[in-house]
Design a protein around this motif. Structure first.
Motif, PDB file in Angstrom:
ATOM      1  N   GLY A  19      -9.549  13.621  11.646  1.00 36.84           N
ATOM      2  CA  GLY A  19     -10.294  13.206  12.821  1.00 36.84           C
ATOM      3  C   GLY A  19     -10.274  11.707  13.063  1.00 36.84           C
ATOM      4  N   SER A  20      -9.345  10.993  12.446  1.00 39.45           N
ATOM      5  CA  SER A  20      -9.315   9.544  12.626  1.00 39.45           C
ATOM      6  C   SER A  20      -8.331   9.147  13.725  1.00 39.45           C
ATOM      7  CB  SER A  20      -8.967   8.849  11.306  1.00 39.45           C
ATOM      8  OG  SER A  20      -7.684   9.273  10.864  1.00 39.45           O
ATOM      9  N   ARG A  21      -8.205   9.997  14.712  1.00 40.32           N
ATOM     10  CA  ARG A  21      -7.365   9.737  15.889  1.00 40.32           C
ATOM     11  C   ARG A  21      -5.918   9.428  15.520  1.00 40.32           C
ATOM     12  NH1 ARG A  21     -11.525   6.256  19.654  1.00 40.32           N
ATOM     13  NH2 ARG A  21     -13.185   7.768  19.544  1.00 40.32           N
ATOM     14  N   GLY A  22      -5.406  10.119  14.503  1.00 40.72           N
ATOM     15  CA  GLY A  22      -4.000  10.010  14.175  1.00 40.72           C
ATOM     16  C   GLY A  22      -3.642   8.890  13.224  1.00 40.72           C
ATOM     17  N   ARG A  23      -4.568   8.025  12.876  1.00 41.56           N
ATOM     18  CA  ARG A  23      -4.258   6.910  11.985  1.00 41.56           C
ATOM     19  C   ARG A  23      -4.579   7.293  10.548  1.00 41.56           C
ATOM     20  NH1 ARG A  23      -2.993   1.971  14.058  1.00 41.56           N
ATOM     21  NH2 ARG A  23      -3.607   1.127  12.060  1.00 41.56           N
ATOM     22  N   GLN A  24      -3.619   7.060   9.670  1.00 42.40           N
ATOM     23  CA  GLN A  24      -3.803   7.371   8.256  1.00 42.40           C
ATOM     24  C   GLN A  24      -4.470   6.199   7.545  1.00 42.40           C
ATOM     25  OE1 GLN A  24      -2.723  10.149   6.416  1.00 42.40           O
ATOM     26  NE2 GLN A  24      -2.347  11.156   8.359  1.00 42.40           N
ATOM     27  N   ARG A  25      -5.407   6.507   6.666  1.00 43.05           N
ATOM     28  CA  ARG A  25      -5.983   5.468   5.811  1.00 43.05           C
ATOM     29  C   ARG A  25      -4.997   5.171   4.703  1.00 43.05           C
ATOM     30  NH1 ARG A  25     -11.656   4.361   5.582  1.00 43.05           N
ATOM     31  NH2 ARG A  25     -11.196   3.741   3.461  1.00 43.05           N
ATOM     32  N   ARG A  26      -4.954   3.917   4.295  1.00 43.36           N
ATOM     33  CA  ARG A  26      -4.048   3.534   3.213  1.00 43.36           C
ATOM     34  C   ARG A  26      -4.808   3.572   1.893  1.00 43.36           C
ATOM     35  NH1 ARG A  26       0.815   1.651   4.800  1.00 43.36           N
ATOM     36  NH2 ARG A  26       1.007   0.981   6.946  1.00 43.36           N
ATOM     37  N   TYR A  82       0.843  -1.184   0.000  1.00 38.29           N
ATOM     38  CA  TYR A  82       0.000   0.000   0.000  1.00 38.29           C
ATOM     39  C   TYR A  82       0.873   1.226   0.000  1.00 38.29           C
ATOM     40  CZ  TYR A  82      -3.892  -2.955   1.435  1.00 38.29           C
ATOM     41  OH  TYR A  82      -4.854  -3.914   1.494  1.00 38.29           O
ATOM     42  N   GLU A  83       0.362   2.301  -0.569  1.00 38.88           N
ATOM     43  CA  GLU A  83       1.069   3.560  -0.499  1.00 38.88           C
ATOM     44  C   GLU A  83       0.305   4.458   0.452  1.00 38.88           C
ATOM     45  OE1 GLU A  83       2.350   3.495  -5.172  1.00 38.88           O
ATOM     46  OE2 GLU A  83       1.753   5.371  -4.258  1.00 38.88           O
ATOM     47  N   SER A  84       1.015   5.081   1.335  1.00 37.07           N
ATOM     48  CA  SER A  84       0.375   5.963   2.299  1.00 37.07           C
ATOM     49  C   SER A  84      -0.167   7.193   1.583  1.00 37.07           C
ATOM     50  CB  SER A  84       1.380   6.383   3.363  1.00 37.07           C
ATOM     51  OG  SER A  84       0.816   7.335   4.224  1.00 37.07           O
ATOM     52  N   GLU A  85      -1.335   7.634   2.009  1.00 35.38           N
ATOM     53  CA  GLU A  85      -1.911   8.834   1.408  1.00 35.38           C
ATOM     54  C   GLU A  85      -1.102  10.070   1.761  1.00 35.38           C
ATOM     55  OE1 GLU A  85      -6.622   7.642   1.157  1.00 35.38           O
ATOM     56  OE2 GLU A  85      -5.949   8.988   2.719  1.00 35.38           O
ATOM     57  N   SER A  86      -0.301   9.983   2.810  1.00 37.46           N
ATOM     58  CA  SER A  86       0.476  11.145   3.208  1.00 37.46           C
ATOM     59  C   SER A  86       1.906  11.046   2.712  1.00 37.46           C
ATOM     60  CB  SER A  86       0.457  11.302   4.732  1.00 37.46           C
ATOM     61  OG  SER A  86       1.117  10.209   5.334  1.00 37.46           O
ATOM     62  N   ALA A  87       2.144  10.281   1.661  1.00 38.64           N
ATOM     63  CA  ALA A  87       3.488  10.171   1.104  1.00 38.64           C
ATOM     64  C   ALA A  87       3.952  11.554   0.682  1.00 38.64           C
ATOM     65  CB  ALA A  87       3.504   9.214  -0.081  1.00 38.64           C
ATOM     66  N   GLY A  88       5.099  11.937   1.142  1.00 38.73           N
ATOM     67  CA  GLY A  88       5.594  13.267   0.871  1.00 38.73           C
ATOM     68  C   GLY A  88       5.649  14.096   2.138  1.00 38.73           C
ATOM     69  N   GLY A  89       4.914  13.700   3.146  1.00 40.87           N
ATOM     70  CA  GLY A  89       5.011  14.299   4.461  1.00 40.87           C
ATOM     71  C   GLY A  89       4.369  15.655   4.615  1.00 40.87           C
ATOM     72  N   GLU A  90       3.417  16.016   3.755  1.00 45.29           N
ATOM     73  CA  GLU A  90       2.776  17.314   3.924  1.00 45.29           C
ATOM     74  C   GLU A  90       1.945  17.351   5.202  1.00 45.29           C
ATOM     75  OE1 GLU A  90       1.542  15.747   0.774  1.00 45.29           O
ATOM     76  OE2 GLU A  90       3.391  16.306  -0.217  1.00 45.29           O
ATOM     77  N   ARG A  91       1.335  16.231   5.551  1.00 45.88           N
ATOM     78  CA  ARG A  91       0.466  16.187   6.724  1.00 45.88           C
ATOM     79  C   ARG A  91       1.207  15.570   7.899  1.00 45.88           C
ATOM     80  NH1 ARG A  91      -5.282  13.866   4.625  1.00 45.88           N
ATOM     81  NH2 ARG A  91      -5.731  15.494   3.129  1.00 45.88           N
ATOM     82  N   ALA A  92       0.862  16.042   9.084  1.00 44.55           N
ATOM     83  CA  ALA A  92       1.430  15.448  10.289  1.00 44.55           C
ATOM     84  C   ALA A  92       0.469  15.686  11.444  1.00 44.55           C
ATOM     85  CB  ALA A  92       2.789  16.059  10.600  1.00 44.55           C
ATOM     86  N   GLY A  93       0.395  14.729  12.323  1.00 44.18           N
ATOM     87  CA  GLY A  93      -0.418  14.901  13.519  1.00 44.18           C
ATOM     88  C   GLY A  93      -1.850  14.475  13.344  1.00 44.18           C
ATOM     89  N   PRO A  94      -2.539  14.281  14.478  1.00 41.56           N
ATOM     90  CA  PRO A  94      -3.917  13.789  14.459  1.00 41.56           C
ATOM     91  C   PRO A  94      -4.906  14.736  13.797  1.00 41.56           C
ATOM     92  CG  PRO A  94      -3.056  13.905  16.720  1.00 41.56           C
ATOM     93  CD  PRO A  94      -2.016  14.427  15.813  1.00 41.56           C
ATOM     94  N   ALA A  95      -4.697  16.036  13.875  1.00 38.82           N
ATOM     95  CA  ALA A  95      -5.646  16.978  13.294  1.00 38.82           C
ATOM     96  C   ALA A  95      -5.661  16.864  11.767  1.00 38.82           C
ATOM     97  CB  ALA A  95      -5.304  18.406  13.710  1.00 38.82           C
ATOM     98  N   ALA A  96      -4.524  16.576  11.174  1.00 40.04           N
ATOM     99  CA  ALA A  96      -4.430  16.473   9.722  1.00 40.04           C
ATOM    100  C   ALA A  96      -4.978  15.153   9.198  1.00 40.04           C
ATOM    101  CB  ALA A  96      -2.978  16.634   9.279  1.00 40.04           C
TER     102      ALA A  96
END
Length: 87
Positions: free
Chosen positions: A23-30, A6-20
């Protein structure tokens, strides 16, 4: 470092932290896995023979298709649900 395919949706690191994380309590969807037509064909053929795979069969199929065992397990779960809806 083993990849799940899977590729992370935040590949590139633009987003960080639970707020970004929306609202999924800090877990990124793949992102969804894009199976190749060859992989789908092999998965379908295997599914026609047996609806459930044991650990050994799942491991062998994952290695043959260059997918993770979790991807194989999830594909079979989803395929059984699709069959159930069709019936």
């Amino acid at each position: 470092d083993e990849s799940s395919g899977y590729e992370s949706e935040s590949a590139g690191g633009e987003r960080a932290g639970p707020a970004a994380a929306g609202g999924s309590r800090g877990r990124q969807r793949r992102a969804r896995t894009a199976f190749t037509s060859e992989q789908v064909c092999r998965l379908e053929k295997t599914f026609q023979r047996q609806k459930y795979l044991g650990a050994t069969e799942r491991r062998k199929l994952a290695a043959a298709l260059q997918l993770s065992e979790i991807q194989i397990k999830t594909w079979f779960q989803n395929r059984r649900m699709k069959l159930k809806r069709q019936i």
